[in-house]
Enzyme design. Structure first.
Site, PDB file in Angstrom:
ATOM      1  N   HIS A 196      -8.328   0.434  -3.943  1.00 39.66           N
ATOM      2  CA  HIS A 196      -9.202   0.136  -2.803  1.00 39.66           C
ATOM      3  C   HIS A 196     -10.049   1.382  -2.565  1.00 39.66           C
ATOM      4  O   HIS A 196      -9.559   2.382  -2.030  1.00 39.66           O
ATOM      5  CB  HIS A 196      -8.330  -0.225  -1.584  1.00 39.66           C
ATOM      6  CG  HIS A 196      -9.103  -0.471  -0.330  1.00 39.66           C
ATOM      7  ND1 HIS A 196      -8.489  -0.661   0.889  1.00 39.66           N
ATOM      8  CD2 HIS A 196     -10.444  -0.573  -0.107  1.00 39.66           C
ATOM      9  CE1 HIS A 196      -9.421  -0.865   1.819  1.00 39.66           C
ATOM     10  NE2 HIS A 196     -10.609  -0.798   1.236  1.00 39.66           N
ATOM     11  N   SER A 229       0.842  -1.187   0.000  1.00 42.67           N
ATOM     12  CA  SER A 229       0.000   0.000   0.000  1.00 42.67           C
ATOM     13  C   SER A 229       0.881   1.242   0.000  1.00 42.67           C
ATOM     14  O   SER A 229       1.669   1.458   0.926  1.00 42.67           O
ATOM     15  CB  SER A 229      -0.895   0.000   1.237  1.00 42.67           C
ATOM     16  OG  SER A 229      -1.377   1.314   1.432  1.00 42.67           O
ATOM     17  N   ASP A 243      -6.062  -6.954   4.701  1.00 41.55           N
ATOM     18  CA  ASP A 243      -5.527  -5.585   4.703  1.00 41.55           C
ATOM     19  C   ASP A 243      -5.660  -4.970   6.092  1.00 41.55           C
ATOM     20  O   ASP A 243      -6.769  -4.833   6.612  1.00 41.55           O
ATOM     21  CB  ASP A 243      -6.351  -4.767   3.687  1.00 41.55           C
ATOM     22  CG  ASP A 243      -5.820  -3.360   3.474  1.00 41.55           C
ATOM     23  OD1 ASP A 243      -4.715  -3.044   3.952  1.00 41.55           O
ATOM     24  OD2 ASP A 243      -6.530  -2.575   2.808  1.00 41.55           O
ATOM     25  N   MET A 295      -9.256   7.351  -0.483  1.00 45.44           N
ATOM     26  CA  MET A 295     -10.156   7.733   0.619  1.00 45.44           C
ATOM     27  C   MET A 295     -10.731   9.123   0.355  1.00 45.44           C
ATOM     28  O   MET A 295     -10.015  10.008  -0.114  1.00 45.44           O
ATOM     29  CB  MET A 295      -9.378   7.762   1.936  1.00 45.44           C
ATOM     30  CG  MET A 295      -8.626   6.479   2.244  1.00 45.44           C
ATOM     31  SD  MET A 295      -7.916   6.546   3.887  1.00 45.44           S
ATOM     32  CE  MET A 295      -6.896   5.063   3.885  1.00 45.44           C
ATOM     33  N   MET A 305     -10.944  -6.779   5.620  1.00 44.37           N
ATOM     34  CA  MET A 305     -10.264  -5.715   6.375  1.00 44.37           C
ATOM     35  C   MET A 305      -9.982  -6.214   7.795  1.00 44.37           C
ATOM     36  O   MET A 305     -10.891  -6.656   8.494  1.00 44.37           O
ATOM     37  CB  MET A 305     -11.134  -4.455   6.457  1.00 44.37           C
ATOM     38  CG  MET A 305     -11.293  -3.702   5.158  1.00 44.37           C
ATOM     39  SD  MET A 305      -9.754  -3.276   4.330  1.00 44.37           S
ATOM     40  CE  MET A 305      -8.941  -2.236   5.550  1.00 44.37           C
ATOM     41  N   ASP A 315      -4.749   3.137  -1.758  1.00 41.31           N
ATOM     42  CA  ASP A 315      -5.818   3.427  -0.801  1.00 41.31           C
ATOM     43  C   ASP A 315      -6.472   4.768  -1.144  1.00 41.31           C
ATOM     44  O   ASP A 315      -5.924   5.831  -0.869  1.00 41.31           O
ATOM     45  CB  ASP A 315      -5.245   3.441   0.620  1.00 41.31           C
ATOM     46  CG  ASP A 315      -5.016   2.035   1.136  1.00 41.31           C
ATOM     47  OD1 ASP A 315      -5.959   1.219   1.061  1.00 41.31           O
ATOM     48  OD2 ASP A 315      -3.895   1.735   1.594  1.00 41.31           O
ATOM     49  N   MET A 355     -12.319   3.509  -0.764  1.00 44.44           N
ATOM     50  CA  MET A 355     -12.968   3.838   0.511  1.00 44.44           C
ATOM     51  C   MET A 355     -13.650   5.187   0.312  1.00 44.44           C
ATOM     52  O   MET A 355     -13.256   6.218   0.870  1.00 44.44           O
ATOM     53  CB  MET A 355     -11.915   3.887   1.632  1.00 44.44           C
ATOM     54  CG  MET A 355     -11.410   2.503   2.012  1.00 44.44           C
ATOM     55  SD  MET A 355      -9.826   2.554   2.865  1.00 44.44           S
ATOM     56  CE  MET A 355      -8.707   2.667   1.472  1.00 44.44           C
ATOM     57  N   HIS A 359      -1.113  -1.524  -4.013  1.00 45.36           N
ATOM     58  CA  HIS A 359      -2.442  -1.310  -3.432  1.00 45.36           C
ATOM     59  C   HIS A 359      -2.592   0.201  -3.224  1.00 45.36           C
ATOM     60  O   HIS A 359      -1.783   0.818  -2.540  1.00 45.36           O
ATOM     61  CB  HIS A 359      -2.493  -2.062  -2.099  1.00 45.36           C
ATOM     62  CG  HIS A 359      -3.780  -1.957  -1.356  1.00 45.36           C
ATOM     63  ND1 HIS A 359      -4.849  -2.808  -1.583  1.00 45.36           N
ATOM     64  CD2 HIS A 359      -4.179  -1.126  -0.358  1.00 45.36           C
ATOM     65  CE1 HIS A 359      -5.832  -2.500  -0.752  1.00 45.36           C
ATOM     66  NE2 HIS A 359      -5.459  -1.474  -0.008  1.00 45.36           N
TER      67      HIS A 359
HETATM   68  C1  DX5 Z   1      -6.441   1.064   5.812  1.00 48.66           C
HETATM   69  C2  DX5 Z   1      -5.942   0.813   4.405  1.00 48.66           C
HETATM   70  C3  DX5 Z   1      -4.801  -0.142   4.414  1.00 48.66           C
HETATM   71  C4  DX5 Z   1      -3.615   0.429   5.149  1.00 48.66           C
HETATM   72  C5  DX5 Z   1      -2.718  -0.676   5.619  1.00 48.66           C
HETATM   73  O1  DX5 Z   1      -7.437   1.980   5.761  1.00 48.66           O
HETATM   74  O2  DX5 Z   1      -6.949   0.240   3.614  1.00 48.66           O
HETATM   75  O3  DX5 Z   1      -4.462  -0.557   3.111  1.00 48.66           O
HETATM   76  O4  DX5 Z   1      -2.892   1.326   4.368  1.00 48.66           O
HETATM   77  O5  DX5 Z   1      -1.746  -0.140   6.444  1.00 48.66           O
HETATM   78  P1  DX5 Z   1      -0.908  -1.028   7.472  1.00 48.66           P
HETATM   79  O6  DX5 Z   1      -0.293  -2.156   6.678  1.00 48.66           O
HETATM   80  O7  DX5 Z   1       0.073  -0.082   8.048  1.00 48.66           O
HETATM   81  O8  DX5 Z   1      -1.904  -1.538   8.460  1.00 48.66           O
HETATM   82 ZN    ZN Z   2      -6.357  -0.722   1.706  1.00 42.36          ZN
END
Ligand code: DX5
Ligand code: ZN
Length: 236
Positions: free
Chosen positions: A68, A10, A193, A39, A159, A37, A70, A35
């Protein structure tokens, strides 16, 4: 059949001022996917990146990019993410259905649902596939698997933290969902994840996940190649 471990890093914990070199050093360390993220500050309490960054990094790697999402109303953005160059598009099932009372207002997290609108979720998973991309459903810690759409999914992402930030503590209770997928003989990717590191990865792999997503563990270690080797060795 046992699937080899794949590491999806990620970029959330990478150096955003130097994404090109971060991608190069991740590839050199032996990762299998990236990956991303995405958001929106509404579905989760954090705001990160979107399709423009995916288009910018697309020319710098041949490895699969997974988006991903979100974000609220993900259906409005599926085409943009596909066009930007994502190979895998991951939809949070909590965007489909009736929100629980304690998270139905702006600023209330984590997002959880009472019931899922299976038809709407299936429609969007099919849309992703019709664009030539792989479709995943993503399940928050407080959400059950949506078994009715498993045949529309190329993968399921479990998750193991409430989404929003990297560096959170792994929640082992979610492993029952990984085991359930395994028991059901789900043939697609079983991904996990949140909070994956040298301590938590062995139990995750034992439960049946083979796609390990990591941000803070991989980008926080002085020797990422060693971390990647360790994670992959768990599949042997
Ligand atoms: C959380 C994200 C993850 C996150 C993982 O909201 O979807 O992908 O970046 O981070 P670590 O590996 O540090 O838990
Ligand atoms: Zn993620």
């Amino acid at each position: 059949m046992k699937k080899p471990i794949e590491i999806s890093v990620s970029l959330l914990s990478a150096d955003f001022a130097n994404l090109e070199s971060e991608i190069k050093r991740s590839v050199a360390a032996g990762v299998d996917r990236f990956h991303i993220d995405c958001m929106d500050g509404h579905f989760v309490p954090n705001l990160t990146i979107g399709p423009v960054i995916i288009s910018a990094i697309r020319p710098h790697t041949k490895l699969p990019l997974e988006a991903h999402l979100m974000i609220e109303h993900p259906w409005d953005y599926i085409e943009s993410y596909a066009k930007a160059g994502a190979d895998i598009i991951q939809l949070q099932v909590e965007c489909y259905g009736q929100r629980r009372a304690n998270c139905s207002e702006y600023g209330q997290w984590p997002k959880e649902i009472e019931s899922v609108d299976v038809e709407a979720l299936r429609r969007d998973l099919k849309k992703i596939r019709s664009l030539g991309k792989k479709a995943f459903m993503v399940i928050n810690p407080g959400t059950a698997l949506v078994k009715d759409v498993l045949s529309d999914c190329d993968g399921v992402l479990i998750m193991s933290v409430n989404p929003g930030f990297s560096g959170q503590k792994f929640m082992s209770a979610v492993l029952s969902k990984v085991e359930e997928l395994k028991r059901m003989n789900f043939l697609g990717d079983i991904a996990i994840d949140g909070g994956i590191n040298a301590q938590t990865a062995p139990e995750v792999v034992k439960a049946g996940a083979h796609v390990l997503i990591t941000a803070s563990y991989f980008y926080g270690t002085p020797n990422p190649a060693e971390a990647a080797r360790f994670l992959k060795s768990l599949g042997n």
